[in-house]
Design a protein around this motif. Sequence first.
Motif, short mmCIF file in Angstrom:
data_model
loop_
_atom_site.label_atom_id
_atom_site.label_comp_id
_atom_site.label_asym_id
_atom_site.label_seq_id
_atom_site.Cartn_x
_atom_site.Cartn_y
_atom_site.Cartn_z
N GLN A 24 0.83 -1.20 0.00
CA GLN A 24 0.00 0.00 0.00
C GLN A 24 0.87 1.26 0.00
OE1 GLN A 24 -3.21 -0.09 -0.52
NE2 GLN A 24 -3.30 2.13 -0.55
N LYS A 34 2.06 1.72 -3.54
CA LYS A 34 0.98 2.14 -4.45
C LYS A 34 0.62 3.60 -4.26
CE LYS A 34 -1.38 -2.26 -5.14
NZ LYS A 34 -2.59 -3.05 -4.82
N THR A 35 0.58 4.04 -3.02
CA THR A 35 0.15 5.41 -2.73
C THR A 35 1.32 6.38 -2.61
OG1 THR A 35 0.18 5.06 -0.35
CG2 THR A 35 -1.90 4.60 -1.52
N ASN A 36 2.53 5.85 -2.66
CA ASN A 36 3.72 6.66 -2.47
C ASN A 36 3.68 7.38 -1.12
OD1 ASN A 36 6.27 7.44 -3.28
ND2 ASN A 36 5.56 9.30 -4.25
N ASP A 37 3.02 6.76 -0.16
CA ASP A 37 2.86 7.32 1.17
C ASP A 37 3.95 6.75 2.06
OD1 ASP A 37 2.13 8.23 3.62
OD2 ASP A 37 0.23 7.14 3.73
#
Length: 133
Positions: free
Chosen positions: A115, A118-121
């Motif tokens: 995740q 995917k979110t570059n978080d």
Amino acid sequence: MQNIRESTDILMQIKELGVKTSLDNFGTGYSSLHILSKLPIDTIKIDKSFVDELGQVNQSPMIKTILELGLNLNLSIVAESIETESQLRFLRENGCVIGQGYLFSKPVKAEEFEQLIKTNDVRGFKTHPLSLS
């Protein structure tokens, strides 16, 4: 690694497939200098024990030598178990630009890591100017 000829043959076949290989826990066990110069590897991972002892008397020359050796053999070098800013600073100053350890993040579950990608978080991940991760 006990049979260098067989290991070299297998690693060459893997390399021909385009797969990069790494020698983990470098500096311990069967990862001798003799083997390092003969194996078709791409990366060495400096063992945690060397990084843990950075800052102690007589340990800096040892890890500097490992870094210089790896760089002179045109290998990528990964430092394991970086936990402090002083360890990071020493490694960066001596040519190591890839690392892993609690300084950057505690281990996360595969789903959480997926995740994050995917979110570059990167919340909760400590970042630095170089490509240490």
